[in-house]
Design a protein around this motif. Structure first.
Motif, PDB file in Angstrom:
ATOM      1  N   ALA A  61       0.832  -1.203   0.000  1.00  0.00           N
ATOM      2  CA  ALA A  61       0.000   0.000   0.000  1.00  0.00           C
ATOM      3  C   ALA A  61       0.870   1.258   0.000  1.00  0.00           C
ATOM      4  N   GLU A  62       1.945   1.227   0.768  1.00  0.00           N
ATOM      5  CA  GLU A  62       2.869   2.370   0.820  1.00  0.00           C
ATOM      6  C   GLU A  62       3.579   2.565  -0.512  1.00  0.00           C
ATOM      7  N   ALA A  63       3.996   1.451  -1.141  1.00  0.00           N
ATOM      8  CA  ALA A  63       4.671   1.537  -2.447  1.00  0.00           C
ATOM      9  C   ALA A  63       3.756   2.154  -3.498  1.00  0.00           C
ATOM     10  N   LEU A  64       2.479   1.786  -3.465  1.00  0.00           N
ATOM     11  CA  LEU A  64       1.504   2.358  -4.401  1.00  0.00           C
ATOM     12  C   LEU A  64       1.291   3.845  -4.111  1.00  0.00           C
ATOM     13  N   LYS A  65       1.215   4.179  -2.846  1.00  0.00           N
ATOM     14  CA  LYS A  65       1.006   5.572  -2.439  1.00  0.00           C
ATOM     15  C   LYS A  65       2.182   6.454  -2.860  1.00  0.00           C
ATOM     16  N   LEU A  66       3.400   5.897  -2.753  1.00  0.00           N
ATOM     17  CA  LEU A  66       4.609   6.650  -3.107  1.00  0.00           C
ATOM     18  C   LEU A  66       4.885   6.654  -4.612  1.00  0.00           C
ATOM     19  N   GLY A  67       4.131   5.848  -5.351  1.00  0.00           N
ATOM     20  CA  GLY A  67       4.344   5.775  -6.794  1.00  0.00           C
ATOM     21  C   GLY A  67       5.532   4.923  -7.201  1.00  0.00           C
ATOM     22  N   LEU A  68       5.995   4.038  -6.279  1.00  0.00           N
ATOM     23  CA  LEU A  68       7.116   3.145  -6.619  1.00  0.00           C
ATOM     24  C   LEU A  68       6.693   2.114  -7.656  1.00  0.00           C
ATOM     25  N   VAL A  69       5.412   1.771  -7.653  1.00  0.00           N
ATOM     26  CA  VAL A  69       4.802   0.981  -8.725  1.00  0.00           C
ATOM     27  C   VAL A  69       3.523   1.697  -9.141  1.00  0.00           C
ATOM     28  N   ALA A  70       3.203   1.591 -10.412  1.00  0.00           N
ATOM     29  CA  ALA A  70       2.047   2.330 -10.931  1.00  0.00           C
ATOM     30  C   ALA A  70       0.730   1.698 -10.502  1.00  0.00           C
ATOM     31  N   SER A  71       0.726   0.368 -10.380  1.00  0.00           N
ATOM     32  CA  SER A  71      -0.512  -0.314 -10.008  1.00  0.00           C
ATOM     33  C   SER A  71      -0.205  -1.666  -9.387  1.00  0.00           C
ATOM     34  N   ARG A  72      -1.198  -2.232  -8.706  1.00  0.00           N
ATOM     35  CA  ARG A  72      -1.089  -3.569  -8.118  1.00  0.00           C
ATOM     36  C   ARG A  72      -0.698  -4.602  -9.164  1.00  0.00           C
ATOM     37  N   ASP A  73      -1.146  -4.413 -10.403  1.00  0.00           N
ATOM     38  CA  ASP A  73      -0.897  -5.395 -11.462  1.00  0.00           C
ATOM     39  C   ASP A  73       0.589  -5.584 -11.773  1.00  0.00           C
ATOM     40  N   GLU A  74       1.433  -4.641 -11.368  1.00  0.00           N
ATOM     41  CA  GLU A  74       2.874  -4.762 -11.613  1.00  0.00           C
ATOM     42  C   GLU A  74       3.532  -5.749 -10.645  1.00  0.00           C
ATOM     43  N   LEU A  75       2.818  -6.109  -9.589  1.00  0.00           N
ATOM     44  CA  LEU A  75       3.385  -6.974  -8.565  1.00  0.00           C
ATOM     45  C   LEU A  75       2.852  -8.396  -8.692  1.00  0.00           C
ATOM     46  N   PHE A  76       3.657  -9.357  -8.248  1.00  0.00           N
ATOM     47  CA  PHE A  76       3.272 -10.770  -8.225  1.00  0.00           C
ATOM     48  C   PHE A  76       3.338 -11.218  -6.770  1.00  0.00           C
ATOM     49  N   ILE A  77       2.190 -11.562  -6.201  1.00  0.00           N
ATOM     50  CA  ILE A  77       2.122 -11.908  -4.778  1.00  0.00           C
ATOM     51  C   ILE A  77       1.723 -13.371  -4.609  1.00  0.00           C
ATOM     52  N   THR A  78       2.561 -14.108  -3.881  1.00  0.00           N
ATOM     53  CA  THR A  78       2.313 -15.517  -3.567  1.00  0.00           C
ATOM     54  C   THR A  78       2.021 -15.661  -2.076  1.00  0.00           C
ATOM     55  N   SER A  79       0.994 -16.436  -1.727  1.00  0.00           N
ATOM     56  CA  SER A  79       0.800 -16.839  -0.337  1.00  0.00           C
ATOM     57  C   SER A  79       0.462 -18.330  -0.298  1.00  0.00           C
ATOM     58  N   LYS A  80       0.312 -18.854   0.923  1.00  0.00           N
ATOM     59  CA  LYS A  80       0.203 -20.306   1.067  1.00  0.00           C
ATOM     60  C   LYS A  80      -0.855 -20.695   2.100  1.00  0.00           C
ATOM     61  N   LEU A  81      -1.491 -21.814   1.816  1.00  0.00           N
ATOM     62  CA  LEU A  81      -2.505 -22.413   2.679  1.00  0.00           C
ATOM     63  C   LEU A  81      -1.827 -23.270   3.741  1.00  0.00           C
ATOM     64  N   TRP A  82      -2.014 -22.930   5.023  1.00  0.00           N
ATOM     65  CA  TRP A  82      -1.360 -23.701   6.083  1.00  0.00           C
ATOM     66  C   TRP A  82      -2.109 -25.001   6.358  1.00  0.00           C
ATOM     67  N   CYS A  83      -1.393 -25.941   6.963  1.00  0.00           N
ATOM     68  CA  CYS A  83      -1.906 -27.303   7.176  1.00  0.00           C
ATOM     69  C   CYS A  83      -3.218 -27.321   7.956  1.00  0.00           C
ATOM     70  N   SER A  84      -3.362 -26.429   8.934  1.00  0.00           N
ATOM     71  CA  SER A  84      -4.587 -26.435   9.743  1.00  0.00           C
ATOM     72  C   SER A  84      -5.797 -25.946   8.959  1.00  0.00           C
ATOM     73  N   ASP A  85      -5.546 -25.290   7.813  1.00  0.00           N
ATOM     74  CA  ASP A  85      -6.635 -24.861   6.925  1.00  0.00           C
ATOM     75  C   ASP A  85      -6.766 -25.755   5.691  1.00  0.00           C
ATOM     76  N   SER A  86      -5.955 -26.801   5.622  1.00  0.00           N
ATOM     77  CA  SER A  86      -5.972 -27.690   4.456  1.00  0.00           C
ATOM     78  C   SER A  86      -7.099 -28.713   4.573  1.00  0.00           C
ATOM     79  N   HIS A  87      -8.314 -28.185   4.675  1.00  0.00           N
ATOM     80  CA  HIS A  87      -9.546 -28.967   4.727  1.00  0.00           C
ATOM     81  C   HIS A  87     -10.507 -28.326   3.727  1.00  0.00           C
ATOM     82  N   PRO A  88     -11.257 -29.131   2.979  1.00  0.00           N
ATOM     83  CA  PRO A  88     -12.073 -28.583   1.877  1.00  0.00           C
ATOM     84  C   PRO A  88     -12.925 -27.375   2.258  1.00  0.00           C
ATOM     85  N   HIS A  89     -13.533 -27.401   3.440  1.00  0.00           N
ATOM     86  CA  HIS A  89     -14.462 -26.336   3.832  1.00  0.00           C
ATOM     87  C   HIS A  89     -13.753 -25.081   4.350  1.00  0.00           C
TER      88      HIS A  89
END
Length: 306
Positions: free
Chosen positions: A69-97
């Motif tokens: 959010a700060e990088a976008l505010k400062l204009g370090l990147v023009a938009s969110r689309d310039e970034l690639f964000i990866t996150s991960k599902l932890w084992c305790s949430d690795s259930h279908p529901h």
């Protein structure tokens, strides 16, 4: 502001095409203070980093979101689309529901509308719990319902909550299992990989099945609970580094890159951040590669039970 243009790898699936920068910035940390990480993310963006890797386990999603959010505010990147964000599902949430709600929680912390890549963190589940714990007590581990959990991951992509889906710490057997029923095959497998743990079998299988490999702990995870100094102290790598006028870290990262894999680096030091990007205008020789291929292998610990 000068920045390096980092090469990309295309994540392909039947449902999307997405490109991932071959070097990503890792945010796993034991530090409860997110301020150093946020400063480093802003510095990394100035240098040209566009891929940032986090996970619900790391506790860094909120800090990374604030930095974005700060990088976008400062204009370090023009938009969110310039970034690639990866996150991960932890084992305790690795259930279908729980999969979709877990991803939505990650998005809320990151202040984002979508992820670029969402990974199953480990090929096991654990007892559902509010707090993410590593290592997991063995009595809380349970087999994963791969088919149902993967169906929920596919739904995450179909809903537009993430552009691509994949896995982490998966063996060839785990991957074969997923591929036997997947409608959307995994686009990425993030694994521990470096010259002392080369993951040749996994890399060959992934290459044959259009799955990008991304390496974490490319220096063996020095200082981490799962790591050692086995890479930075390796005499073969030290000799190659001296001969090439490079650091052992650069030799290791260049080796990963030459295997066609991406790599996740973690450093909050500006000079190291710059050094990690300085691997694209030179190459290892065939003799270097032969020496590295002969390094004795030390399996990294890839169990959620520690």
């Amino acid at each position: 502001m000068t920045s390096i243009n980092i090469p990309k790898l295309v994540l392909g699936s039947s449902a999307s095409l997405n490109a991932i920068a071959v070097i990503g910035f890792g945010t796993s940390s034991n530090d409860s203070d997110s301020a150093p990480m946020k400063r480093a993310v802003l510095e990394a963006i100035k240098l040209g980093y566009r891929h940032f890797d986090t996970a619900s386990l790391y506790g860094s999603e909120q800090g990374l979101g604030e930095a974005i959010a700060e990088a976008l505010k400062l204009g370090l990147v023009a938009s969110r689309d310039e970034l690639f964000i990866t996150s991960k599902l932890w084992c305790s949430d690795s259930h279908p529901h729980l999969v979709i709600s877990a991803l939505k929680t990650s998005l809320q912390k990151l202040q984002l509308e979508y992820l670029d890549l969402y990974l199953i963190h480990f090929p096991v589940s654990s007892k559902p719990a509010e707090n993410k714990v590593y290592p997991i007590d063995e009595k809380d581990l349970m087999p994963m319902d791969f088919k149902s959990v993967w169906a929920a991951m596919e739904e995450c992509q179909q809903l537009g909550l993430t552009k691509s889906i994949g896995v982490s710490n998966f063996s060839v057997d785990n991957l074969q299992n997923i591929l036997s029923f997947a409608t959307i095959p995994p686009s990425c497998n993030q694994v521990g990989m470096n010259p002392t743990w080369q993951q040749k079998e996994v890399r060959e299988f992934c290459g044959a099945n259009n799955i990008i490999v991304t390496a974490f702990s490319p220096l063996g995870g020095k200082g981490a609970s799962w790591g050692s100094n086995v890479v930075v102290d390796n005499e073969v790598l030290i000799d190659i580094a001296k001969a090439r006028g490079k650091s052992v870290a650069q030799v290791s990262l260049r080796w990963v890159y030459e295997q066609g894999a991406g790599v996740i680096c973690k450093s909050y030091n500006k000079e190291r951040l710059k050094e990690n990007l300085d691997i694209f205008d030179w190459a290892l020789t065939q003799d270097d590669l032969h020496k590295i291929s002969s390094i004795p292998q030390h399996k990294m610990n890839d169990s959620p039970a520690g």
